[in-house]
Motif scaffolding. Structure first.
Motif, PDB file in Angstrom:
ATOM      1  N   PHE A 372      47.050  -5.505  61.608  1.00  0.00           N
ATOM      2  CA  PHE A 372      46.189  -6.329  60.992  1.00  0.00           C
ATOM      3  C   PHE A 372      44.605  -6.252  61.550  1.00  0.00           C
ATOM      4  CE2 PHE A 372      50.274  -8.337  60.055  1.00  0.00           C
ATOM      5  CZ  PHE A 372      50.262  -8.683  58.728  1.00  0.00           C
ATOM      6  N   LYS A 376      41.304  -5.762  59.050  1.00  0.00           N
ATOM      7  CA  LYS A 376      40.124  -6.833  59.426  1.00  0.00           C
ATOM      8  C   LYS A 376      40.635  -8.335  58.951  1.00  0.00           C
ATOM      9  CE  LYS A 376      35.930  -3.735  58.417  1.00  0.00           C
ATOM     10  NZ  LYS A 376      36.755  -2.824  58.652  1.00  0.00           N
ATOM     11  N   LYS A 377      42.166  -8.269  59.234  1.00  0.00           N
ATOM     12  CA  LYS A 377      42.788  -9.766  59.199  1.00  0.00           C
ATOM     13  C   LYS A 377      42.894 -10.176  60.548  1.00  0.00           C
ATOM     14  CE  LYS A 377      44.965  -9.067  54.587  1.00  0.00           C
ATOM     15  NZ  LYS A 377      46.428  -9.029  53.931  1.00  0.00           N
ATOM     16  N   TYR A 378      41.695 -10.619  60.958  1.00  0.00           N
ATOM     17  CA  TYR A 378      41.495 -10.756  62.681  1.00  0.00           C
ATOM     18  C   TYR A 378      42.316 -11.938  63.032  1.00  0.00           C
ATOM     19  CZ  TYR A 378      37.709  -7.435  62.084  1.00  0.00           C
ATOM     20  OH  TYR A 378      37.293  -6.141  61.774  1.00  0.00           O
ATOM     21  N   GLN A 380      45.231 -13.232  62.083  1.00  0.00           N
ATOM     22  CA  GLN A 380      46.741 -12.650  61.947  1.00  0.00           C
ATOM     23  C   GLN A 380      46.872 -11.546  62.977  1.00  0.00           C
ATOM     24  OE1 GLN A 380      46.931 -11.827  57.509  1.00  0.00           O
ATOM     25  NE2 GLN A 380      49.149 -11.926  57.978  1.00  0.00           N
ATOM     26  N   SER A 381      45.818 -10.824  63.179  1.00  0.00           N
ATOM     27  CA  SER A 381      45.828  -9.706  64.247  1.00  0.00           C
ATOM     28  C   SER A 381      45.880 -10.642  65.842  1.00  0.00           C
ATOM     29  CB  SER A 381      44.572  -8.983  64.297  1.00  0.00           C
ATOM     30  OG  SER A 381      44.656  -8.061  65.425  1.00  0.00           O
TER      31      SER A 381
END
Length: 672
Positions: A372, A376-378, A380-381
């Motif tokens: 993630f 760039k789904k920070y 969720q990451s």
């Protein structure tokens, strides 16, 4: 008799491990054993919420619910427990009992097998597997379970209890039981192996090696003793000896895949990747769908720079056994690999599997965090990195106060008078690169090892081993390390330095200088200065927030126990800066600080500065470090095979919203 350190747990850590006080649960256990399940449940619900929600509290609730016939509630309680403590073997055993009672035999078998993997002392889980495998007529697997159960039942009860304590992470109690037994039976092989395992968990590898060497001497044909001896030799980076032992064991049973793999891994550690790969290929002819071998083969290919072949090997492991999550993490840990949407969906499906346990769950969370992050789904990451770190923290014991105390002792003991005369071994060979992990040390190592006069090696444990020896000597003499440094004679210091040079020779080639990249050596710079006054030390420094977050999102192979909690890692950074400032004051000029951001901004200027400090002539190859072909074993291996780039300098700011605990602790360090 071995005396291991006894770290004390604070109450928060105790609850994390499910080690609440006996007075909380002894009465409840009595009620359950009497069959008074409703009374036990009522008593449980009157306890404080944090006690009810502890590992053992949830476990007892589930036991009461199952025995009361409320199987739905019991399953909910157990799955909740497993989600917060994925390494708790008893939770999976209880889940196995539940599934078996409802006829879900395949799920029960999986739960029992996981329980035994997490805690091999759980006899009920071995027996549960036995009964189901007989019904399934799986003779080969049944024979393996029979062998394990027969071995367990042959052990004295006190050793079974010690094994249980070890795998429940209650190391002090496990050691006490084991030592008590060995006082009566000092040559009992299983007890010696168990005490060695406890020593490994404590990080006291020298004692573990001694114990295992003794076990092999007592009973040379004991295969497990020899395997564990080889593994400890490898952990101590005594690779040549480990290879000799592994080869001898393998030649006794040349068609045994386990021994072939052990030999291959030791060859790999010594840098003989060709032999390792040949051995892995031989294993895969016999067991083509073994995910462990595919991952090990991938590691060998990755270390040698054969990245695309490594990816194929990791992917094969994912394909043949998706629940072996080290393979997913191995892809993520390449740093340069991007997961496909299909692969991410597959990993998310695996995450939902309630039977995913222990280290596999940790591996998967870190892999999803990286997946993630690349998208760039920070948010969720970060959630996945947070879950992975939380799961890992339940498996370890770390107290930030201990590190702070050790740094304070170094500051008090290592005053300017200690260094007023150069003593020790005058060899100029070592170049130490110290600091925090993920601070740019691998880049500096790659730059320096691209020079014709410098060998790159590994993160060598030798200084830590010598400091450990001095610590043990201090316990006996009454003057603790590092305060006993003052009493060491010039001859003793020279001997320590010469021992370091001699024992690290195996990792070198023919260059006059070599690099020791063990980051934790910053805590022992006083010892290094005394025994190797002509050595060079480089402090690889990185901006605090960037360094702390980069460490937090990295799953380290071992060590770096501070890195699984945001507050712990920030406090560790503060201790590091405080101690490095002290070294600058008491031995000015002995350490060169190299700021990672300045290397990225001005590579040529910083390379000239580093080479001047090391007394090395300039070579263009140091600027073209990414062309240097060498084995790199750190998480940055693929990154240092590329030209320098600055995209990661401020990457942490994408996660700034969730890093306030780091900023808060770091600000406290600035005011010290």
């Amino acid at each position: 008799m071995l005396l291991l350190p006894r770290p004390e747990l604070d109450s928060a850590t105790s609850f994390k491990l499910g080690v609440t006080s006996d007075t909380d649960f002894s009465a409840l256990q009595g009620l359950i054993s009497q069959g008074r399940l409703n009374d036990a449940l009522e008593s449980l619900r009157q306890l404080p919420a944090e006690v009810q929600g502890s590992d053992y509290g949830l476990y007892l609730i589930a036991v009461c619910q199952r025995h009361s016939g409320d199987l739905t509630s019991a399953e909910i309680s157990l799955l909740s427990l497993i989600s917060q403590a994925s390494s708790y073997g008893r939770a999976f055993q209880e889940l196995g009992h539940l599934y078996r009672s409802t006829g879900r035999l395949q799920e029960a078998l999986g739960a029992y097998a996981t329980a035994c993997h997490l805690n091999p002392a759980l006899r009920a889980s071995w027996t549960g597997q036995q009964l189901i495998l007989r019904e399934f007529a799986q003779s080969e697997r049944l024979a393996q379970v029979d062998e394990k159960l027969n071995w367990l039942q042959s052990l004295p009860p006190i050793l079974i209890a010690a094994i249980d304590q070890l795998y429940e992470n209650k190391l002090v109690k496990a050691e006490e039981l084991c030592r008590r037994f060995l006082q009566k039976f000092p040559k009992h092989i299983d007890a010696i192996l168990l005490l060695a395992q406890i020593a490994v968990r404590h990080g006291v590898l020298e004692e573990a090696e001694f114990l295992l060497e003794s076990a092999v001497a007592f009973e040379p044909s004991h295969k497990q003793a020899r395997i564990e001896y080889i593994q400890v030799l490898s952990k101590r980076q005594r690779y040549a000896h480990a290879v000799e032992e592994a080869q001898d064991l393998y030649l006794n049973e040349p068609y045994n895949p386990q021994l072939q793999s052990l030999y291959a891994i030791q060859c790999m550690q010594l840098g003989d990747f060709q032999t390792a790969l040949e051995m892995f290929d031989r294993i895969l002819i016999k067991v083509p769908n073994d995910p462990v071998t595919h991952v090990s083969r991938g590691h060998a290919l990755k270390t040698g720079g054969r990245t695309q072949e490594a990816i194929l090997s990791y992917k094969k492991a994912c394909e043949v056994q998706p629940m072996h999550c080290e393979s997913w993490y191995a892809l993520a840990n390449l740093k340069t690999y991007n997961f496909s949407p299909h692969e991410i969906k597959k990993m998310e499906e695996i995450e939902k599997n309630p039977h995913l346990a222990g280290q596999d769950r940790v591996y998967l969370q870190f892999a999803l965090g990286k997946a993630f992050e690349d998208m760039k789904k920070y948010e969720q990451s970060f959630i996945h990195y947070q879950k992975g770190n939380a799961a890992k923290k339940t498996q370890i014991q770390y107290r930030a106060e201990g590190t702070s105390g050790e740094c304070e002792e170094q500051i008090r003991a290592c005053n300017p008078n200690l260094f007023n005369v150069d003593r020790g071994c005058m060899a100029p060979d070592p170049i130490f690169i110290v600091g925090l992990p993920r601070a740019g040390s691998t880049l500096l190592e790659q730059i320096l090892s691209s020079h014709s006069m410098v060998d790159g090696t590994l993160e060598l444990p030798n200084v830590l081993s010598l400091s450990g020896r001095l610590r043990r000597q201090g316990k006996k003499s009454g003057t603790d390390y590092p305060f006993n440094l003052e009493s060491l004679s010039p001859e003793e210091l020279s001997s320590l330095g010469e021992e370091y040079i001699r024992d690290t020779r195996i990792h070198r080639k023919s260059a006059p200088f070599f690099i020791d990249k063990m980051p934790n050596n910053f805590r022992h710079i006083g010892l290094i200065k005394l025994m190797l006054p002509k050595a060079k030390i480089i402090d690889a420094r990185r901006e605090a927030m960037a360094c702390c977050f980069s460490g937090y999102k990295q799953l380290f192979a071992e060590g770096q126990l501070f890195s699984y909690d945001l507050r712990d890692i920030a406090r560790y950074y503060n201790d590091y800066v405080r101690l490095m400032d002290h070294w600058d004051k008491v031995i000015p000029g002995y350490v060169l600080r190299v700021q990672h951001e300045e290397v990225v901004e001005d590579l040529s200027g910083q390379v000239h500065r580093i080479l001047d400090f090391c007394g090395l002539p300039f070579e263009d190859s140091c600027l073209e470090f990414y062309k240097t072909e060498r084995n790199v074993r750190t998480p940055s291996s693929e990154q240092v095979r590329q030209p320098i780039y600055n995209s990661a300098v401020d990457h942490w700011k994408n996660y700034e919203l969730w890093l306030e605990p780091v900023r808060e602790i770091l600000s406290q360090g600035e005011s010290v």
